[in-house]
Design a protein around this motif. Structure first.
Motif, PDB file in Angstrom:
ATOM      1  N   VAL B  48      24.195  47.711  34.005  1.00  0.00           N
ATOM      2  CA  VAL B  48      23.299  47.557  33.059  1.00  0.00           C
ATOM      3  C   VAL B  48      23.534  46.331  31.952  1.00  0.00           C
ATOM      4  N   GLY B  49      24.531  45.883  32.130  1.00  0.00           N
ATOM      5  CA  GLY B  49      24.761  44.656  31.392  1.00  0.00           C
ATOM      6  C   GLY B  49      25.636  44.850  30.349  1.00  0.00           C
ATOM      7  N   LEU B  50      26.332  45.828  30.199  1.00  0.00           N
ATOM      8  CA  LEU B  50      27.239  45.984  29.138  1.00  0.00           C
ATOM      9  C   LEU B  50      28.860  45.443  29.590  1.00  0.00           C
ATOM     10  N   ASP B  51      29.525  45.137  28.292  1.00  0.00           N
ATOM     11  CA  ASP B  51      30.689  44.238  28.599  1.00  0.00           C
ATOM     12  C   ASP B  51      31.918  45.059  28.710  1.00  0.00           C
ATOM     13  N   VAL B  52      31.994  45.928  28.308  1.00  0.00           N
ATOM     14  CA  VAL B  52      33.355  46.726  27.834  1.00  0.00           C
ATOM     15  C   VAL B  52      33.418  48.372  28.274  1.00  0.00           C
ATOM     16  N   PHE B  53      34.147  48.863  29.197  1.00  0.00           N
ATOM     17  CA  PHE B  53      34.341  50.203  29.300  1.00  0.00           C
ATOM     18  C   PHE B  53      35.790  50.700  28.809  1.00  0.00           C
ATOM     19  N   ALA B  54      35.864  51.683  27.850  1.00  0.00           N
ATOM     20  CA  ALA B  54      37.162  52.166  27.352  1.00  0.00           C
ATOM     21  C   ALA B  54      37.333  53.519  27.544  1.00  0.00           C
ATOM     22  N   ILE B  55      38.660  53.904  27.781  1.00  0.00           N
ATOM     23  CA  ILE B  55      38.934  55.265  28.144  1.00  0.00           C
ATOM     24  C   ILE B  55      39.928  55.880  27.172  1.00  0.00           C
ATOM     25  N   THR B  79      34.661  46.371  40.098  1.00  0.00           N
ATOM     26  CA  THR B  79      33.746  45.455  39.076  1.00  0.00           C
ATOM     27  C   THR B  79      34.159  43.922  39.022  1.00  0.00           C
ATOM     28  N   GLU B  80      33.120  43.253  38.400  1.00  0.00           N
ATOM     29  CA  GLU B  80      33.488  41.773  38.492  1.00  0.00           C
ATOM     30  C   GLU B  80      33.684  41.173  37.109  1.00  0.00           C
ATOM     31  N   ARG B  81      32.850  41.830  36.099  1.00  0.00           N
ATOM     32  CA  ARG B  81      32.825  41.346  34.991  1.00  0.00           C
ATOM     33  C   ARG B  81      33.264  42.022  33.514  1.00  0.00           C
ATOM     34  N   LEU B  82      33.120  43.448  33.877  1.00  0.00           N
ATOM     35  CA  LEU B  82      33.783  44.438  32.833  1.00  0.00           C
ATOM     36  C   LEU B  82      34.841  44.166  32.272  1.00  0.00           C
ATOM     37  N   VAL B  83      34.973  44.425  31.015  1.00  0.00           N
ATOM     38  CA  VAL B  83      36.391  44.229  30.389  1.00  0.00           C
ATOM     39  C   VAL B  83      36.947  45.936  30.393  1.00  0.00           C
ATOM     40  N   VAL B  84      38.094  46.151  30.832  1.00  0.00           N
ATOM     41  CA  VAL B  84      38.270  47.419  30.812  1.00  0.00           C
ATOM     42  C   VAL B  84      39.447  47.676  29.694  1.00  0.00           C
ATOM     43  N   SER B  85      39.366  48.746  29.040  1.00  0.00           N
ATOM     44  CA  SER B  85      40.143  48.875  27.816  1.00  0.00           C
ATOM     45  C   SER B  85      40.502  50.272  27.679  1.00  0.00           C
ATOM     46  N   THR B  86      40.964  50.921  26.655  1.00  0.00           N
ATOM     47  CA  THR B  86      41.545  52.212  26.321  1.00  0.00           C
ATOM     48  C   THR B  86      41.029  52.505  24.885  1.00  0.00           C
ATOM     49  N   SER B  87      40.929  53.769  24.737  1.00  0.00           N
ATOM     50  CA  SER B  87      40.472  54.202  23.163  1.00  0.00           C
ATOM     51  C   SER B  87      41.015  55.534  23.022  1.00  0.00           C
ATOM     52  N   LEU B 106      48.195  45.618  34.773  1.00  0.00           N
ATOM     53  CA  LEU B 106      46.765  45.733  34.721  1.00  0.00           C
ATOM     54  C   LEU B 106      46.164  44.499  34.315  1.00  0.00           C
ATOM     55  N   GLN B 107      46.688  43.790  33.595  1.00  0.00           N
ATOM     56  CA  GLN B 107      46.116  42.245  33.215  1.00  0.00           C
ATOM     57  C   GLN B 107      46.239  41.455  34.469  1.00  0.00           C
ATOM     58  N   HIS B 108      47.042  41.685  35.289  1.00  0.00           N
ATOM     59  CA  HIS B 108      47.517  40.694  36.376  1.00  0.00           C
ATOM     60  C   HIS B 108      46.318  40.903  37.524  1.00  0.00           C
ATOM     61  N   VAL B 109      46.125  42.301  37.914  1.00  0.00           N
ATOM     62  CA  VAL B 109      45.248  42.884  38.882  1.00  0.00           C
ATOM     63  C   VAL B 109      43.866  42.761  38.461  1.00  0.00           C
ATOM     64  N   SER B 110      43.566  42.638  37.067  1.00  0.00           N
ATOM     65  CA  SER B 110      42.177  42.634  36.648  1.00  0.00           C
ATOM     66  C   SER B 110      41.829  41.288  36.191  1.00  0.00           C
ATOM     67  N   ASP B 111      42.678  40.207  36.719  1.00  0.00           N
ATOM     68  CA  ASP B 111      42.437  38.793  36.247  1.00  0.00           C
ATOM     69  C   ASP B 111      42.151  38.627  34.840  1.00  0.00           C
ATOM     70  N   GLY B 112      42.933  39.601  33.976  1.00  0.00           N
ATOM     71  CA  GLY B 112      42.681  39.126  32.321  1.00  0.00           C
ATOM     72  C   GLY B 112      41.468  40.161  31.969  1.00  0.00           C
ATOM     73  N   ARG B 113      40.712  40.980  32.610  1.00  0.00           N
ATOM     74  CA  ARG B 113      39.510  41.655  32.152  1.00  0.00           C
ATOM     75  C   ARG B 113      40.152  42.760  31.534  1.00  0.00           C
ATOM     76  N   MET B 114      40.991  42.867  30.591  1.00  0.00           N
ATOM     77  CA  MET B 114      41.658  43.987  29.902  1.00  0.00           C
ATOM     78  C   MET B 114      41.950  43.740  28.577  1.00  0.00           C
TER      79      MET B 114
END
Lengths: 214, 407
Positions: B48-55, B79-87, B106-114
């Motif tokens: 739906v166009g959001l940028d970040v998911f944090a858990i 996913t392709e674009r989503l930044v994954v994070s924690t909260s 995680l940074q390596h396997v996500s190509d920096g999307r974290m």
């Protein structure tokens, strides 16, 4: 002439309340005793009954609704506290304890406190010393040695005629006035001021204990 | 990745990973159902166009996310674009060495999307469960992060602290992708020292902004901004701020109110306390039409200044998957596009964009090659000689399948 501010917490549940009656009497006598020491004083009364729902909500959500927050700030920033509770089942009322529980445990450190309590009969008078005083000891508040207990009979003819209520009120409030007079006017440190949490003139590097090379 | 370089603000969702009985049906999902549902929710947030998911990270029921990096790695792979994070990630009870290793991986396997957000924990017993003393919560947060910070920035670390076995000649592997440490947000509900910590390092500061009146967070963020400038990282306006929030929406605001009320009334965190009306007035919780949400959250920068990241809590309190996905649809189609525009209006150019790996790589290397760490031959000794790495900037795009368009 300096001015001091006294917070009065009254934990009576009914309205009108004899707890409040005792609280008002203690407040008025304290103001009088301070005036005799050339100290002007103002009084803010917090009737906990008015905040009962807010106190419960604070216990459940972790934050004080605006009205309660104002009341809490009034209490923790005062020069002295007069705390009066009815005795329920040999101790302070649940509402009184719940209010104490939403205060920061350090917020009354060093504050002079006059404890008052009331109950149906004088048989409960020791509750001040075995139940309420330890609570203020835990908080590192400075409760004066006299606590003022009023039984129902103290308000009429059948009260203690050796040491009547008026004399006990006078004794307790005099001690509180002395305690206030010995101290400088209260100042409250802003918890969001770096000088408060780091120490004056210090940097975060000090908190790292040299780990950051400072 | 490079298309994200210029994202002014990031919008996303954060989950606390609670497994809660749905009060309208009496059904409690199984752990497996809820974990898979959260994966669906997270993937849909990208759709739906959001940028970040944090858990969040929790070690007590009813929460399931004890191992956020495992979950986030799976999410990043799908996913392709989503930044994954924690909260948040627990900086108090986790070994900072393990945090350094797991999140670099995680940074390596996500190509920096974290990136990750650090916090102190949600329940007292988590400290003793992991051998720590809760009374040391703040000193643990300060010392552990000092070590984590070092481990990501120095190939060979000597360390002695109060809380952890000393390290001599230790190298945390893998080294951060492109030699750029993961971006860190410091999360706080009430502690000024954490705002100070974020400011000291020039890291991001994330204000929970969920449970309490905005005035609490205003003071924290203002303090962070002032101290960010004090430590020489930029002006107060250039500090990196994130905010939480929570919403429930329906086309008609009365429908939102009636649909959400049973969940609010029984929610573990605020149920059986203040009324929904009182709570929505006192906190950023907004239950109503998409327009009401837009109005409330477009106003956040009036209170907090221009900021970089807005995360919403929308998947808790027993709300069924279908409802959460509908909420995401509304957020993605009606709310976030408008908020992006509103919050971009009159945004000073000096206010930095949301931090992304691509942008941070560019800030360090420009268009030049980035560091690609390659271990030297095993000497069994990191202490003598030079670096344990053949520290060679590799030609852009040649290593580890990473492509950097325009970098």
């Amino acid at each position: 002439m300096t001015t001091r501010r006294i917070a009065v917490v009254s934990a009576g549940l009914s309205n009108p309340s004899s707890t409040r009656m005792l609280a008002d009497r203690l407040a008025a006598e304290t103001v009088k005793a301070l005036a005799a020491r050339d100290i002007a004083a103002t009084v803010d009364v917090i009737e906990l009954r008015d905040y009962a729902h807010d106190i419960t909500n604070n216990l459940l959500t972790g934050f004080a609704p605006p009205a309660l927050e104002t009341a809490i700030n009034t209490v923790v920033s005062a020069d002295a506290l007069i705390a009066v509770t009815p005795i329920f089942s040999t101790s302070y009322s649940g509402l009184f304890k719940s209010f104490i529980d939403v205060l920061d445990p350090d917020s009354l450190t060093g504050t002079p406190v006059l404890i008052g309590a009331n109950a149906g009969t004088a048989r409960h008078s020791l509750a001040i010393d075995y139940a309420i005083r330890p609570l203020f000891a835990y908080l590192h508040a400075d409760a004066v040695s006299t606590g003022v207990f009023a039984a129902s009979s103290d308000w009429g003819g059948a009260g203690d005629d050796v040491a009547p209520l008026a004399r006990r009120v006078e004794k307790g409030t005099k001690e509180l006035a002395d305690a206030i007079a010995q101290r400088d006017a209260a100042t409250v440190a802003d918890p969001f001021d770096p000088a408060t949490y780091l120490g004056e003139g210090r940097s975060f590097g000090h908190m790292l204990g040299g780990l950051a090379g400072e | 990745m490079s298309e994200q370089t210029g994202t002014q603000m990031q919008f996303g969702i954060m989950s606390v990973s609670d497994i809660t009985r749905d009060p309208t049906t009496g059904i409690t999902p199984s752990e497996q159902e809820r974990i898979k549902a959260t994966l669906t929710i997270a993937k849909h947030s990208e759709e739906v166009g959001l940028d970040v998911f944090a858990i969040g990270e929790h070690h007590n029921p009813p929460f399931w996310s004890s191992s956020p990096t495992t979950f986030l790695a799976a999410l990043a792979a799908q996913t392709e674009r989503l930044v994954v994070s924690t909260s948040t990630t627990l900086i108090t009870t986790n070994d900072p060495v393990r945090i350094a290793e797991e999140y670099a991986m995680l940074q390596h396997v996500s190509d920096g999307r974290m990136d990750l957000m650090l916090g102190r924990g949600n329940t007292g017993p988590v400290y003793p469960w992991f051998g720590k003393d809760i009374r040391q919560g703040l000193p643990l947060a300060i010392e552990n992060y000092a070590l984590l910070h070092k481990l990501w920035r120095e190939d060979v670390v000597d360390w002695e602290g109060k809380f952890r076995t000393p390290l001599q000649g230790f190298t945390s592997t893998p080294r951060p992708l492109d030699g750029i440490a993961p971006f860190v947000w410091h999360g706080s509900i009430r502690t000024p020292e954490i705002a100070e910590q974020a400011a000291y390092y020039g890291d991001g500061f994330f204000a929970n902004n969920i449970f309490w009146p905005k005035e609490h967070y205003q003071r924290l963020i203002e303090l962070y901004r002032q101290r960010y400038a004090h430590y020489g990282h930029g002006t107060p306006e250039q500090a990196i701020v994130g905010l939480g929030g929570q919403v429930f929406m329906a086309a008609k605001s009365q429908d939102a109110v009636s649909q959400f009320r049973p969940y609010f009334d029984n929610a573990p965190v605020y149920g059986h306390g203040p009324s929904m009306e009182d709570f929505t007035e006192m906190t950023p919780l907004t239950v109503g039409s998409p327009q009401q949400v837009i109005d409330r959250y477009a106003g956040m920068r009036e209170h907090f200044g221009d900021y970089q990241r807005q995360l919403f809590l929308i998947d808790h309190a027993g709300l069924p998957l279908k409802t959460v996905l509908e909420q995401l649809d509304i957020l993605g189609s009606e709310v976030v596009p408008v908020l992006r525009k509103e919050l971009a209006k009159d945004r000073p150019e000096t206010v930095p964009d949301a931090p992304t790996h691509a942008a941070r790589v560019k800030a360090v290397y420009g268009d030049g090659p980035t560091r690609q760490a390659r271990p030297g031959a095993n000497r069994g000794d990191n202490l003598t000689g030079d670096s344990p790495y053949e520290d060679t900037p590799a030609p852009a795009g040649s290593a580890f399948g990473l492509t950097r368009k325009g970098a």
